[in-house]
Write a protein that holds these residues in place. Structure first.
Motif, short mmCIF file in Angstrom:
data_model
loop_
_atom_site.label_atom_id
_atom_site.label_comp_id
_atom_site.label_asym_id
_atom_site.label_seq_id
_atom_site.Cartn_x
_atom_site.Cartn_y
_atom_site.Cartn_z
N LEU A 146 0.77 -1.27 0.14
CA LEU A 146 0.14 0.01 0.07
C LEU A 146 0.97 1.46 0.01
N SER A 147 2.17 0.98 -0.33
CA SER A 147 2.99 2.36 -0.23
C SER A 147 2.42 3.53 -1.19
N ASP A 148 1.81 3.28 -2.29
CA ASP A 148 1.31 4.39 -3.33
C ASP A 148 0.12 4.58 -2.98
N ALA A 149 -0.87 4.21 -2.11
CA ALA A 149 -2.13 4.24 -1.75
C ALA A 149 -2.40 5.62 -1.88
N GLY A 150 -3.90 5.95 -2.79
CA GLY A 150 -4.05 7.39 -2.81
C GLY A 150 -5.73 7.47 -2.75
N ASP A 151 -6.30 6.30 -2.47
CA ASP A 151 -8.00 6.32 -2.33
C ASP A 151 -8.11 6.13 -0.78
N PRO A 152 -9.39 6.35 -0.36
CA PRO A 152 -9.70 6.41 1.11
C PRO A 152 -9.34 4.88 1.63
N ALA A 153 -9.95 3.95 0.92
CA ALA A 153 -9.84 2.41 1.47
C ALA A 153 -8.33 2.18 1.67
N GLY A 154 -7.44 2.48 0.61
CA GLY A 154 -6.12 2.08 0.60
C GLY A 154 -5.19 2.90 1.65
N LEU A 155 -5.60 4.02 1.93
CA LEU A 155 -5.10 4.89 2.88
C LEU A 155 -5.53 4.31 4.06
N GLY A 156 -6.87 4.10 4.40
CA GLY A 156 -7.32 3.69 5.69
C GLY A 156 -6.54 2.25 5.99
N ALA A 157 -6.41 1.08 5.02
CA ALA A 157 -5.66 -0.15 5.31
C ALA A 157 -4.06 0.28 5.57
N ARG A 158 -3.70 1.38 5.03
CA ARG A 158 -2.07 1.81 5.24
C ARG A 158 -2.11 2.01 6.71
N GLY A 159 -2.99 2.82 7.23
CA GLY A 159 -2.99 3.37 8.61
C GLY A 159 -3.15 2.16 9.41
N ASP A 160 -3.85 1.05 9.21
CA ASP A 160 -3.96 0.03 9.83
C ASP A 160 -2.78 -0.73 9.82
N ALA A 161 -1.90 -0.75 8.74
CA ALA A 161 -0.83 -1.52 8.80
C ALA A 161 0.30 -0.55 9.49
N HIS A 162 0.24 0.64 9.60
CA HIS A 162 1.28 1.58 10.35
C HIS A 162 0.85 0.89 11.81
N LEU A 163 -0.35 1.13 12.09
CA LEU A 163 -0.78 0.91 13.62
C LEU A 163 -0.52 -0.25 14.17
N ALA A 164 -0.62 -1.50 13.08
CA ALA A 164 -0.13 -2.68 13.51
C ALA A 164 1.41 -2.83 13.90
N LEU A 165 2.14 -2.01 13.38
CA LEU A 165 3.53 -1.97 13.47
C LEU A 165 4.05 -1.02 14.49
N GLY A 166 2.96 -0.38 15.11
CA GLY A 166 3.51 0.65 16.28
C GLY A 166 3.61 2.01 15.70
N HIS A 167 3.38 2.27 14.55
CA HIS A 167 3.68 3.61 13.89
C HIS A 167 2.60 4.45 14.24
N ARG A 168 2.27 5.08 15.30
CA ARG A 168 1.16 5.81 15.61
C ARG A 168 1.02 7.04 14.58
N ASP A 169 2.20 7.88 14.52
CA ASP A 169 2.06 9.09 13.75
C ASP A 169 1.96 8.87 12.39
N GLN A 170 2.32 7.87 11.79
CA GLN A 170 2.16 7.73 10.45
C GLN A 170 0.66 7.16 10.27
N ALA A 171 0.16 6.26 11.12
CA ALA A 171 -1.35 5.90 11.18
C ALA A 171 -2.23 7.28 11.33
N ARG A 172 -1.76 7.91 12.05
CA ARG A 172 -2.63 9.09 12.16
C ARG A 172 -2.54 10.13 10.97
N SER A 173 -1.58 10.22 10.35
CA SER A 173 -1.50 10.92 8.88
C SER A 173 -2.30 10.11 7.98
N ASP A 174 -2.17 8.87 7.87
CA ASP A 174 -3.21 8.01 6.84
C ASP A 174 -4.44 8.25 6.96
N TYR A 175 -4.79 8.24 8.28
CA TYR A 175 -6.47 8.17 8.53
C TYR A 175 -6.96 9.48 8.02
#
Length: 210
Positions: A146-175
């Motif tokens: 999902l590195s180049d995701a640009g749609d809401p669903a893709g960005l939301g999923a990327r946020g979930d991936a960041h959150l699963a890895l403990g990247h809260r700031d990146q998750a917040r940005s994606d959400y």
């Protein structure tokens, strides 16, 4: 008529006859080729129509197999449609049925195998596959996908991936980015707002009210 005019006409006629003799084979070949091309095009159109109808029938059969929870037959039907226009739709439907039946790894394999030609469908496949990978504990792979995701669903999923890895700031940005692209009243919007709140962010509505 003057003799020189008669000679000119005779010479021209002879030249025409000679040209016809020399090029007759090419002329006939050209006509035959033209007819062959027309006939071939009509045959190809008919063949394509028959193929589309056959694929549509198989797609309907697959829907019945999924409804009957006969995933073995559904998988075989899907395999026969992997090169046609229904390939992506078939893969999405089959993967959903497999995941709902507890066969997550089969669903992952199904989505890995499909190669969508349409950009929109490719995004849907990628997002669903990423979510299955997240469920399988493969957040790193999901994030790369999902590195180049640009749609809401893709960005939301990327946020979930960041959150699963403990990247809260990146998750917040994606959400936050996903929320900005989501229309008011969309079911996805409320979910994104909740996720954004969980990582310490605030929706645009909350910011406006503060």
């Amino acid at each position: 008529m003057a003799i020189d005019e008669l000679l000119d006409e005779h010479e021209q006629s002879e030249r025409v006859r000679r040209w016809v003799r020399e090029n007759a084979l090419g002329l006939v070949g050209g006509v035959v080729l033209g007819l062959a091309l027309v006939g071939g095009w009509k045959w190809w159109q008919g063949h394509q129509q028959v193929q589309r109808e056959a694929e549509a029938a198989k797609y309907e059969a697959l829907q019945g197999q999924i409804k009957a929870q006969d995933l073995a037959k559904a998988k075989a039907t899907a395999a026969s449609l992997q090169q046609g226009p229904y390939a992506t739709l078939v893969a999405l439907d089959l993967a959903k049925a497999q995941a709902m039946s507890g066969k997550r790894d089969d669903a992952i394999a199904t989505l890995r195998a499909v190669k969508p030609g349409d950009a929109l469908l490719a995004g849907v496949v990628r997002e669903r596959l990423a979510r299955l990978l997240l469920d399988a504990g493969k957040a790193d792979e999901a994030l790369r996908m999902l590195s180049d995701a640009g749609d809401p669903a893709g960005l939301g999923a990327r946020g979930d991936a960041h959150l699963a890895l403990g990247h809260r700031d990146q998750a917040r940005s994606d959400y936050d980015k996903a929320l900005a692209l989501t229309t008011v009243g969309s079911p996805m919007r409320r979910v994104l707002e909740l996720k954004l709140s969980e990582v310490g962010g605030a929706s645009a509505q909350a910011k406006a009210g503060s």
